[in-house]
Design a protein around this motif. Structure first.
Motif, PDB file in Angstrom:
ATOM      1  N   LEU A 174      84.789  53.671  49.078  1.00  0.00           N
ATOM      2  CA  LEU A 174      85.464  52.817  48.264  1.00  0.00           C
ATOM      3  C   LEU A 174      84.627  51.156  47.849  1.00  0.00           C
ATOM      4  CD1 LEU A 174      87.371  50.857  45.806  1.00  0.00           C
ATOM      5  CD2 LEU A 174      88.645  50.188  48.478  1.00  0.00           C
ATOM      6  N   LEU A 175      83.495  50.795  46.656  1.00  0.00           N
ATOM      7  CA  LEU A 175      82.812  49.876  47.388  1.00  0.00           C
ATOM      8  C   LEU A 175      83.600  48.737  46.662  1.00  0.00           C
ATOM      9  CD1 LEU A 175      79.826  49.678  47.151  1.00  0.00           C
ATOM     10  CD2 LEU A 175      79.225  50.344  44.993  1.00  0.00           C
ATOM     11  N   LEU A 176      83.879  48.071  47.294  1.00  0.00           N
ATOM     12  CA  LEU A 176      84.135  46.268  46.886  1.00  0.00           C
ATOM     13  C   LEU A 176      82.691  45.621  45.913  1.00  0.00           C
ATOM     14  CD1 LEU A 176      86.164  45.166  49.618  1.00  0.00           C
ATOM     15  CD2 LEU A 176      86.693  47.184  48.195  1.00  0.00           C
ATOM     16  N   LEU A 177      83.023  45.339  44.783  1.00  0.00           N
ATOM     17  CA  LEU A 177      81.884  44.369  44.583  1.00  0.00           C
ATOM     18  C   LEU A 177      82.191  42.951  43.818  1.00  0.00           C
ATOM     19  CD1 LEU A 177      80.620  47.556  42.415  1.00  0.00           C
ATOM     20  CD2 LEU A 177      78.552  45.656  43.766  1.00  0.00           C
ATOM     21  N   ASP A 178      81.421  42.091  44.849  1.00  0.00           N
ATOM     22  CA  ASP A 178      82.363  40.749  43.864  1.00  0.00           C
ATOM     23  C   ASP A 178      81.038  39.785  43.111  1.00  0.00           C
ATOM     24  OD1 ASP A 178      83.084  37.678  43.611  1.00  0.00           O
ATOM     25  OD2 ASP A 178      83.551  37.631  46.209  1.00  0.00           O
ATOM     26  N   GLU A 179      81.232  39.370  42.131  1.00  0.00           N
ATOM     27  CA  GLU A 179      80.538  39.440  40.479  1.00  0.00           C
ATOM     28  C   GLU A 179      78.624  39.570  40.639  1.00  0.00           C
ATOM     29  OE1 GLU A 179      81.328  37.634  38.776  1.00  0.00           O
ATOM     30  OE2 GLU A 179      83.217  36.214  39.738  1.00  0.00           O
ATOM     31  N   PRO A 180      78.615  40.799  40.429  1.00  0.00           N
ATOM     32  CA  PRO A 180      78.048  41.751  40.353  1.00  0.00           C
ATOM     33  C   PRO A 180      76.375  40.883  39.046  1.00  0.00           C
ATOM     34  CG  PRO A 180      79.383  43.356  39.735  1.00  0.00           C
ATOM     35  CD  PRO A 180      80.408  42.280  40.046  1.00  0.00           C
ATOM     36  N   SER A 181      76.775  40.698  38.647  1.00  0.00           N
ATOM     37  CA  SER A 181      76.747  39.777  37.174  1.00  0.00           C
ATOM     38  C   SER A 181      76.196  38.689  37.311  1.00  0.00           C
ATOM     39  CB  SER A 181      77.325  40.192  36.120  1.00  0.00           C
ATOM     40  OG  SER A 181      78.531  39.155  35.398  1.00  0.00           O
ATOM     41  N   MET A 182      76.699  37.571  38.258  1.00  0.00           N
ATOM     42  CA  MET A 182      75.972  36.731  38.655  1.00  0.00           C
ATOM     43  C   MET A 182      75.351  35.981  38.221  1.00  0.00           C
ATOM     44  SD  MET A 182      78.113  34.022  41.317  1.00  0.00           S
ATOM     45  CE  MET A 182      79.318  33.557  40.722  1.00  0.00           C
ATOM     46  N   GLY A 183      74.516  34.956  37.007  1.00  0.00           N
ATOM     47  CA  GLY A 183      73.384  34.092  37.097  1.00  0.00           C
ATOM     48  C   GLY A 183      72.316  35.208  36.851  1.00  0.00           C
ATOM     49  N   LEU A 184      72.194  36.443  36.208  1.00  0.00           N
ATOM     50  CA  LEU A 184      71.142  37.499  35.480  1.00  0.00           C
ATOM     51  C   LEU A 184      71.561  36.791  34.425  1.00  0.00           C
ATOM     52  CD1 LEU A 184      72.385  40.177  38.262  1.00  0.00           C
ATOM     53  CD2 LEU A 184      71.008  38.575  38.243  1.00  0.00           C
ATOM     54  N   ALA A 185      70.261  37.688  33.942  1.00  0.00           N
ATOM     55  CA  ALA A 185      69.858  38.064  32.319  1.00  0.00           C
ATOM     56  C   ALA A 185      70.846  38.577  32.087  1.00  0.00           C
ATOM     57  CB  ALA A 185      68.760  37.956  31.347  1.00  0.00           C
ATOM     58  N   PRO A 186      71.015  38.779  30.350  1.00  0.00           N
ATOM     59  CA  PRO A 186      72.133  40.132  29.985  1.00  0.00           C
ATOM     60  C   PRO A 186      71.346  41.044  29.810  1.00  0.00           C
ATOM     61  CG  PRO A 186      72.189  37.744  28.410  1.00  0.00           C
ATOM     62  CD  PRO A 186      71.187  37.810  29.809  1.00  0.00           C
ATOM     63  N   LEU A 187      70.154  41.272  29.991  1.00  0.00           N
ATOM     64  CA  LEU A 187      69.867  42.954  29.766  1.00  0.00           C
ATOM     65  C   LEU A 187      70.484  43.581  30.743  1.00  0.00           C
ATOM     66  CD1 LEU A 187      67.643  44.673  28.411  1.00  0.00           C
ATOM     67  CD2 LEU A 187      66.019  44.053  28.836  1.00  0.00           C
ATOM     68  N   ILE A 188      69.777  42.996  32.222  1.00  0.00           N
ATOM     69  CA  ILE A 188      70.093  42.872  33.833  1.00  0.00           C
ATOM     70  C   ILE A 188      71.260  43.663  33.802  1.00  0.00           C
ATOM     71  CG2 ILE A 188      69.811  42.243  36.084  1.00  0.00           C
ATOM     72  CD1 ILE A 188      67.194  43.280  34.860  1.00  0.00           C
ATOM     73  N   VAL A 189      72.355  42.548  33.164  1.00  0.00           N
ATOM     74  CA  VAL A 189      73.539  42.892  33.566  1.00  0.00           C
ATOM     75  C   VAL A 189      74.206  43.805  32.674  1.00  0.00           C
ATOM     76  CG1 VAL A 189      75.712  41.861  32.957  1.00  0.00           C
ATOM     77  CG2 VAL A 189      73.877  40.371  33.719  1.00  0.00           C
ATOM     78  N   ALA A 190      73.656  44.264  31.557  1.00  0.00           N
ATOM     79  CA  ALA A 190      73.902  45.918  31.202  1.00  0.00           C
ATOM     80  C   ALA A 190      72.824  46.959  31.895  1.00  0.00           C
ATOM     81  CB  ALA A 190      72.793  45.720  30.211  1.00  0.00           C
ATOM     82  N   GLN A 191      71.591  46.421  33.047  1.00  0.00           N
ATOM     83  CA  GLN A 191      71.484  47.855  33.984  1.00  0.00           C
ATOM     84  C   GLN A 191      72.631  47.739  35.091  1.00  0.00           C
ATOM     85  OE1 GLN A 191      67.690  46.381  34.291  1.00  0.00           O
ATOM     86  NE2 GLN A 191      66.632  46.758  32.480  1.00  0.00           N
ATOM     87  N   ILE A 192      73.103  46.713  35.616  1.00  0.00           N
ATOM     88  CA  ILE A 192      73.781  46.918  36.386  1.00  0.00           C
ATOM     89  C   ILE A 192      75.262  47.109  35.817  1.00  0.00           C
ATOM     90  CG2 ILE A 192      75.038  45.792  38.059  1.00  0.00           C
ATOM     91  CD1 ILE A 192      72.299  45.610  38.195  1.00  0.00           C
ATOM     92  N   PHE A 193      75.412  46.935  35.304  1.00  0.00           N
ATOM     93  CA  PHE A 193      77.195  47.668  34.124  1.00  0.00           C
ATOM     94  C   PHE A 193      76.551  49.145  34.500  1.00  0.00           C
ATOM     95  CE2 PHE A 193      78.691  43.889  34.775  1.00  0.00           C
ATOM     96  CZ  PHE A 193      79.820  44.065  35.300  1.00  0.00           C
ATOM     97  N   ASP A 194      75.862  50.377  33.926  1.00  0.00           N
ATOM     98  CA  ASP A 194      75.268  51.255  33.370  1.00  0.00           C
ATOM     99  C   ASP A 194      75.228  51.741  34.625  1.00  0.00           C
ATOM    100  OD1 ASP A 194      75.214  50.926  31.094  1.00  0.00           O
ATOM    101  OD2 ASP A 194      72.690  50.867  30.392  1.00  0.00           O
ATOM    102  N   ILE A 195      74.515  51.488  35.810  1.00  0.00           N
ATOM    103  CA  ILE A 195      74.546  51.808  37.400  1.00  0.00           C
ATOM    104  C   ILE A 195      75.815  52.929  37.872  1.00  0.00           C
ATOM    105  CG2 ILE A 195      73.379  51.304  39.465  1.00  0.00           C
ATOM    106  CD1 ILE A 195      70.988  49.882  37.983  1.00  0.00           C
TER     107      ILE A 195
END
Length: 255
Positions: free
Chosen positions: A173-194
């Motif tokens: 079980l992986l708990l993730l707290d605000e993984p997109s905070m402060g990141l550019a939209p392109l990087i956010v998209a990459q993080i969510f794909d991963i």
């Protein structure tokens, strides 16, 4: 709109059957005299992505910190596979299969990328090579930067490192707290794909995220917190279409 009855009604349509990987029952947490969580009921089942939404101060991070043993509840229960674990320290809960990626990443700035990742495997006698290769496969940039100090990475690279470090502990079980905070939209998209790929590889995910649209598109189910209580819950697609959610968290007027 808080309370167990509301949760039960919302979950009846979309919640899986069986024993949850993680279950929070009537969880109450205080900071001094301030009640931060007011009887939270929440469940996460094997293979799911569950999104936890809410405004700043709603209790989202407190929920994750309590689930991972960083905070002790005043009352209520934290259960993993039906076994009560509240009161167990966070560093011991890792062996139960929980990985926590905190808000703000918190990488070790004076350690290399490789050393940061190895710290995530502290419960093992030595880092597992296959797990390290998996992390490098998910995050090729970390392999490129493996000898670079953590503190010199970009924000997006540090977020990748924080997630990779948690994966080194082989969490169920992986708990993730605000993984997109402060990141550019392109990087956010990459993080969510991963994150989607991590889930498809078998890791269950509980995700706290301000980007409600992105979170609910990834998630199977979601919970909305308001001032320390569950206000709404249900299938992610239903929450994404709900006018109240769209107005409050997507910046759209209620139709």
């Amino acid at each position: 709109m808080s309370g167990t009855a509301e949760v039960t009604k919302e979950q009846a349509a979309g919640q899986p059957e069986g024993t949850p990987v993680l279950e929070l029952r009537d969880l109450r947490v205080f900071y001094g005299a301030i009640e931060a969580l007011k009887g939270i009921d929440l469940a996460v089942y094997e293979g799911e992505v569950v999104a936890l939404l809410g405004a700043n101060g709603a209790g989202k991070s407190t929920t994750l910190r309590t689930a991972s043993g960083m905070l002790a509840p005043r009352s209520g229960r934290v259960l993993l596979h039906g076994e009560r674990v509240d009161g167990i320290k966070s560093h011991d809960l890792v062996r139960f299969g929980i990985g926590h990626v905190p808000e703000g990443r918190r990488v070790f700035p004076r350690m290399t990328v490789r050393e940061n990742l190895e710290m995530g495997a502290y419960r093992f006698k030595s880092p597992d090579r296959d797990t390290l290769d998996r992390v490098y496969s998910l995050f090729p940039r970390l392999h490129e930067r493996r000898t670079q100090l953590g503190g010199t990475l970009s924000g997006g690279e540090q977020q990748m490192l924080a997630i990779g470090r948690a994966l080194m502990g082989k969490p169920e079980l992986l708990l993730l707290d605000e993984p997109s905070m402060g990141l550019a939209p392109l990087i956010v998209a990459q993080i969510f794909d991963i994150l989607k790929e991590i889930n498809e590889q078998g890791t269950t995910v509980l995700l706290v995220e301000q980007n409600a649209s992105q979170a609910l598109q990834l998630a199977d189910r979601g919970y909305v917190l308001e001032t320390g209580a569950v206000a709404m819950s249900g299938e992610a697609s239903r929450l994404l279409a709900d006018p109240r959610v769209r107005e409050a968290y997507l910046g759209e007027g209620a139709a």
